[in-house]
Scaffold this motif. Structure first.
Motif, PDB file in Angstrom:
ATOM      1  N   GLY A 154       0.772  -0.880  -0.303  1.00 57.60           N
ATOM      2  CA  GLY A 154       0.073  -0.009  -0.103  1.00 57.60           C
ATOM      3  C   GLY A 154       1.043   0.790  -0.010  1.00 57.60           C
ATOM      4  N   LYS A 155       2.284   0.924   0.184  1.00 54.37           N
ATOM      5  CA  LYS A 155       2.675   2.880   0.236  1.00 54.37           C
ATOM      6  C   LYS A 155       4.723   2.336  -0.081  1.00 54.37           C
ATOM      7  N   LEU A 156       4.935   2.858  -0.784  1.00 54.46           N
ATOM      8  CA  LEU A 156       6.981   2.967  -0.887  1.00 54.46           C
ATOM      9  C   LEU A 156       7.069   3.194   0.037  1.00 54.46           C
ATOM     10  N   VAL A 157       8.337   1.980   0.209  1.00 59.59           N
ATOM     11  CA  VAL A 157       9.830   2.558   1.905  1.00 59.59           C
ATOM     12  C   VAL A 157      10.627   2.305   1.310  1.00 59.59           C
ATOM     13  N   ILE A 181      13.284   2.493  -2.814  1.00 58.58           N
ATOM     14  CA  ILE A 181      12.023   2.612  -2.398  1.00 58.58           C
ATOM     15  C   ILE A 181      11.699   1.662  -3.202  1.00 58.58           C
ATOM     16  N   VAL A 182      11.182   0.989  -2.735  1.00 54.52           N
ATOM     17  CA  VAL A 182      10.403  -0.668  -2.945  1.00 54.52           C
ATOM     18  C   VAL A 182       8.457  -0.475  -2.367  1.00 54.52           C
ATOM     19  N   ARG A 183       7.788  -1.392  -3.296  1.00 56.18           N
ATOM     20  CA  ARG A 183       6.196  -1.282  -2.873  1.00 56.18           C
ATOM     21  C   ARG A 183       5.872  -2.448  -4.017  1.00 56.18           C
ATOM     22  N   ALA A 184       5.265  -3.453  -3.145  1.00 54.90           N
ATOM     23  CA  ALA A 184       5.032  -4.722  -3.308  1.00 54.90           C
ATOM     24  C   ALA A 184       3.664  -5.182  -2.265  1.00 54.90           C
ATOM     25  N   ASP A 185       3.177  -6.444  -3.097  1.00 53.63           N
ATOM     26  CA  ASP A 185       2.275  -6.504  -2.926  1.00 53.63           C
ATOM     27  C   ASP A 185       2.002  -8.656  -3.189  1.00 53.63           C
ATOM     28  N   LYS A 187       1.532 -10.011  -6.030  1.00 55.58           N
ATOM     29  CA  LYS A 187       1.798 -10.720  -7.188  1.00 55.58           C
ATOM     30  C   LYS A 187       1.920  -9.033  -7.474  1.00 55.58           C
ATOM     31  N   ASP A 188       2.674  -8.067  -7.471  1.00 56.74           N
ATOM     32  CA  ASP A 188       3.012  -6.675  -7.842  1.00 56.74           C
ATOM     33  C   ASP A 188       3.861  -6.731  -7.618  1.00 56.74           C
ATOM     34  N   LEU A 189       4.904  -5.133  -8.402  1.00 52.23           N
ATOM     35  CA  LEU A 189       6.035  -4.866  -7.531  1.00 52.23           C
ATOM     36  C   LEU A 189       6.336  -3.502  -8.054  1.00 52.23           C
ATOM     37  N   LYS A 190       7.488  -2.310  -7.658  1.00 47.61           N
ATOM     38  CA  LYS A 190       7.090  -1.468  -8.226  1.00 47.61           C
ATOM     39  C   LYS A 190       8.419  -1.018  -7.434  1.00 47.61           C
ATOM     40  N   VAL A 191       9.629  -1.135  -7.873  1.00 45.88           N
ATOM     41  CA  VAL A 191      11.243  -0.546  -7.411  1.00 45.88           C
ATOM     42  C   VAL A 191      11.615   0.615  -8.014  1.00 45.88           C
ATOM     43  N   LEU A 192      11.781   1.288  -7.377  1.00 47.57           N
ATOM     44  CA  LEU A 192      12.592   2.848  -7.974  1.00 47.57           C
ATOM     45  C   LEU A 192      13.815   3.385  -7.470  1.00 47.57           C
ATOM     46  N   ALA A 193      14.174   4.112  -8.227  1.00 46.47           N
ATOM     47  CA  ALA A 193      16.470   4.424  -8.076  1.00 46.47           C
ATOM     48  C   ALA A 193      15.633   6.288  -8.238  1.00 46.47           C
ATOM     49  N   GLY A 220      16.063  16.857 -15.607  1.00 46.05           N
ATOM     50  CA  GLY A 220      16.270  16.370 -14.139  1.00 46.05           C
ATOM     51  C   GLY A 220      14.785  15.677 -13.677  1.00 46.05           C
ATOM     52  N   CYS A 221      14.682  14.454 -12.672  1.00 43.66           N
ATOM     53  CA  CYS A 221      13.413  14.184 -12.891  1.00 43.66           C
ATOM     54  C   CYS A 221      13.826  13.092 -11.102  1.00 43.66           C
ATOM     55  N   PRO A 222      12.314  12.564 -10.403  1.00 48.45           N
ATOM     56  CA  PRO A 222      12.625  11.957  -9.231  1.00 48.45           C
ATOM     57  C   PRO A 222      12.531  10.940  -8.428  1.00 48.45           C
ATOM     58  N   PHE A 223      11.854   9.952  -9.439  1.00 47.25           N
ATOM     59  CA  PHE A 223      12.714   8.708  -9.606  1.00 47.25           C
ATOM     60  C   PHE A 223      12.241   7.899 -11.047  1.00 47.25           C
ATOM     61  N   PHE A 224      12.811   6.790 -10.919  1.00 47.72           N
ATOM     62  CA  PHE A 224      12.981   6.517 -11.972  1.00 47.72           C
ATOM     63  C   PHE A 224      13.078   5.132 -12.089  1.00 47.72           C
ATOM     64  N   GLY A 225      12.860   3.624 -13.116  1.00 47.77           N
ATOM     65  CA  GLY A 225      12.757   1.928 -12.242  1.00 47.77           C
ATOM     66  C   GLY A 225      12.225   1.333 -12.877  1.00 47.77           C
ATOM     67  N   MET A 226      11.449   0.415 -12.333  1.00 48.32           N
ATOM     68  CA  MET A 226      10.922  -1.297 -13.098  1.00 48.32           C
ATOM     69  C   MET A 226       9.655  -0.971 -12.156  1.00 48.32           C
ATOM     70  N   TRP A 227       9.018  -2.324 -12.389  1.00 47.44           N
ATOM     71  CA  TRP A 227       7.533  -2.388 -11.913  1.00 47.44           C
ATOM     72  C   TRP A 227       6.408  -3.482 -12.857  1.00 47.44           C
ATOM     73  N   THR A 228       5.605  -3.570 -12.729  1.00 49.24           N
ATOM     74  CA  THR A 228       4.959  -5.090 -12.979  1.00 49.24           C
ATOM     75  C   THR A 228       3.568  -4.210 -14.031  1.00 49.24           C
ATOM     76  N   SER A 229       3.030  -4.763 -14.576  1.00 50.84           N
ATOM     77  CA  SER A 229       2.188  -3.866 -14.713  1.00 50.84           C
ATOM     78  C   SER A 229       1.325  -3.796 -14.524  1.00 50.84           C
ATOM     79  N   GLY A 230       0.780  -4.607 -13.657  1.00 47.06           N
ATOM     80  CA  GLY A 230      -0.372  -3.898 -12.144  1.00 47.06           C
ATOM     81  C   GLY A 230      -0.315  -3.051 -11.636  1.00 47.06           C
ATOM     82  N   ALA A 231       1.415  -2.928 -11.197  1.00 45.40           N
ATOM     83  CA  ALA A 231       1.742  -1.497 -10.495  1.00 45.40           C
ATOM     84  C   ALA A 231       2.394  -0.565 -11.386  1.00 45.40           C
ATOM     85  N   VAL A 232       2.122   0.061 -12.052  1.00 45.28           N
ATOM     86  CA  VAL A 232       1.870   1.415 -13.247  1.00 45.28           C
ATOM     87  C   VAL A 232       2.115   2.724 -12.621  1.00 45.28           C
ATOM     88  N   LYS A 233       0.584   2.274 -11.986  1.00 44.13           N
ATOM     89  CA  LYS A 233       0.134   3.571 -11.449  1.00 44.13           C
ATOM     90  C   LYS A 233       0.423   3.656  -9.712  1.00 44.13           C
TER      91      LYS A 233
END
Length: 234
Positions: A154-157, A181-185, A187-193, A220-233
């Protein structure tokens, strides 16, 4: 419920094996169907499996358009960078229009942009490899230790809240201040630098910019990384 379990298992297999090409995903689908045949699962489960596969492929088909656009943007990265350097140099030159040193100022600004971009660009393979290492670790936890992901539901940590040992393995060559930082449940995940390399990522790998947090028209920008399709938003 069966379809959701099948979809989660297959997505984990795709992420684990980095099956980005259609033929690679087909091998995973064939293996799943072969497993069903050996276990003599019923027709209802077989239909659920086919539905899960179709849903997964549909998500990849939707992403393919975005990837194609990203590739086109990447081909234009060098030209865009030079244009931005020229704009910055031109802005400074406008301040020194009556100065005989204005030409030298333009060259210095362009040289600074070029040096910084080249310096940051060499770190991209390292940070991408580490992002993949993090996603692999999360996928493994989704399969075998889901409770360990509770802080990131439910949140990025900070990555340290999920895997402090992996934080210690962060490449020392990355710029000072680099964090993940990461967020995951289940089946889905988002990992950002964070921002330290995001400025170069927006030119070299624009498809990696977080679409939720990196909406900016400036350098410049604040975050970039990788994620599954269910975690795009997320």
């Amino acid at each position: 419920m069966a379809g959701e379990r099948f979809e989660a298992a297959i997505r984990n297999a795709i992420a684990k094996r980095r099956a980005e090409a259609p033929e690679q995903r087909q091998q995973i689908y064939q293996a799943a169907r072969a497993s069903f045949q050996r276990l003599a699962r019923g027709a209802e489960d077989a239909a659920a499996l086919d539905g899960a596969i179709a849903k997964i492929e549909a998500s990849f088909a939707g992403n393919s358009v975005q990837l194609e656009k990203a590739q086109k943007r990447r081909h234009l990265a060098s030209a865009a960078f030079l244009l931005l350097a020229g704009i910055a140099a031109g802005a400074l030159a406008a301040v020194y229009t009556i100065s005989p040193s204005s030409s030298a100022a333009e060259e210095e600004i362009g040289a600074r942009f070029s040096r910084q971009y080249t310096s940051d660009l060499q770190h991209m393979p390292t940070v991408i490899a580490y992002l993949r290492e993090i996603t692999d670790a999360i996928v493994e936890r989704q399969r075998n230790n889901r409770e360990s992901l509770d802080p990131a539901k439910g949140k990025l940590v900070a990555l340290s809240m999920i895997d402090p040992d992996l934080v210690k393995k962060m490449p020392e060559s990355l710029p000072r201040g680099t964090q993940f930082i990461v967020r995951a449940d289940q089946k889905d995940l988002k990992v950002l630098a964070n921002w330290t390399l995001c400025g170069v990522a927006m030119f070299s790998n624009p498809e990696m910019l977080d679409p939720v947090r990196s909406r900016t028209d400036s350098i410049g920008c604040p975050f970039f990384g990788m994620w599954t399709s269910g975690a795009v938003k997320w």
